[in-house]
Design an enzyme around this catalytic site. Sequence first.
Site, PDB file in Angstrom:
ATOM      1  CB  SER A   1      -0.953  -0.173   1.293  1.00  0.00           C
ATOM      2  OG  SER A   1      -1.254   1.459   1.363  1.00  0.00           O
TER       3      SER A   1
ATOM      4  CE  LYS B   1      -3.808  -2.850   3.160  1.00  0.00           C
ATOM      5  NZ  LYS B   1      -5.376  -3.184   3.353  1.00  0.00           N
TER       6      LYS B   1
ATOM      7  CD  GLU C   1      -7.455  -7.312  -3.445  1.00  0.00           C
ATOM      8  OE1 GLU C   1      -8.288  -6.675  -2.994  1.00  0.00           O
ATOM      9  OE2 GLU C   1      -6.216  -7.119  -3.561  1.00  0.00           O
TER      10      GLU C   1
END
Length: 468
Positions: free
Chosen positions: A283, A289, A296
């Site tokens: 991130s 993260k 995804e």
Amino acid sequence: MATKQNTVKPWGGRFTEATDQFVEAFTESVSFDRRLAPYDVQGSVAHAQMLARAGVLTEAESEEICAGLNAIMAQIEAGEFTWKPELEDVHMNIEAALVQHVGEVGKKVHTGRSRNDQVATDLRLYLRAEVAVVRSLLVQNMQALVTLAEQEAGSVMPGFTHLQGAQPITFGHHMLAWYEMLKRDEQRLRDGLERINVLPLGAAALAGTRFPIDRSLTAELLDFPAIAENSLDAVSDRDFVVEFCAAAALVMLHLSRFSEELVLWLSPAFGFIDIDDAFCTGSSIMPQKKNPDVAELVRGKTGRVYGDLAAILTIMKGQPLAYNRDNQEDKECLFDAVDTLKLCLEAYVKLLPSIQVKRDALLEAARQGYLTATDLADYLVMKGVAFRDAHAIVGKTVQYAIRQDKELEQLELSELQQFHEGVEADVYDYLRLQGSVAARDHAGGTAPARVCKAVAEARNYLSAFAGN
Ligand code: ARG
């Protein structure tokens, strides 16, 4: 008296004005159908060879045409071919180049055919080749899943229904569920080949041709086991595109389900797996993260392929016989479905081996949630209690265990006996996770021994694709 003509277009004879530039840009397809070039050349070569054998062209004419077509294909492959939008599509670009290359004789290649049966043939040849690539990618994914299943045949995890812990299963068994989905996908694509492998050539524009063509010969030259039986259907049928897009949508549906599970499992809230750093991204704001972006994106790209299916179904809906220009719109959705599907399958071929299973975390999760409650009910049934009564007794036992803050297998025998006096020491074989999974040793079951057998069967099934 000579009249004015549109001299740019091969079809310009009856036109007195040049095409409006907007219309030219609006109607062209060469910007995307040029990817059909190898199949267009292959189809034209077969057609020219057939015309010679049928006596419509001389052998010499046919040979000149074929040599010219092959030279053009070499130019295209080398990136030395200039595509002209004013020549509309891949077919007219190649035909015009042929005439330039071999002279007048090139004008004879289009004898006894039309772009309508030509494009239908090209699309079938193209899709046949792509289906082979997709099938091979599916098989590679199936192999990767079998490898994971074998490694994790004995790894106990919670199995879910409603995303609530339900009963213990093995991770290997879970991987083989994914394997089954892809196995059906591969079979579905293989089955569709029967309807892709049908030769439209010979239908010409819609009504066939008065030349003495030999469609069986063209079919043989192009390795099509069947010939379209009706000329109107031949030029207008795009069922095979719909079928492929539907099969592709189902593969994507499966991949999106895998993706969703990987996303959940990688979340620290589950913590069931790790994925190599190389397959995750970070991130820009939250330094801690590690995001499963590949999974995804595959989940997200499923939407594109569903869109492609909806597009082709809608393009075909309500078209009167025979060919209509609407059909030109079949290509971009098909190409997008093929490209997206291949990309996502490739992503999974790379992603699956990068999954590390956190066995301790799986086991820990399986220990919570009273997953062997059904086993306890089965135990009571074995002792002569009716299942419905057993269900109620176990419900009470679980309620008690929750109050005691204990797992079922942590309850003393005397505590268990409060709910049914028939409970004996052998009950712990039913309450322990390993015992629960090991007992499900039937075809299709989750027992480690059964998973190993299923792995062997899957390997045997996949060995038929060795040359794939
Ligand atoms: N580019 C056209 C297509 O993709 C080829 C066939 C054109 N036929 C016609 N009659 N205009 O469908």
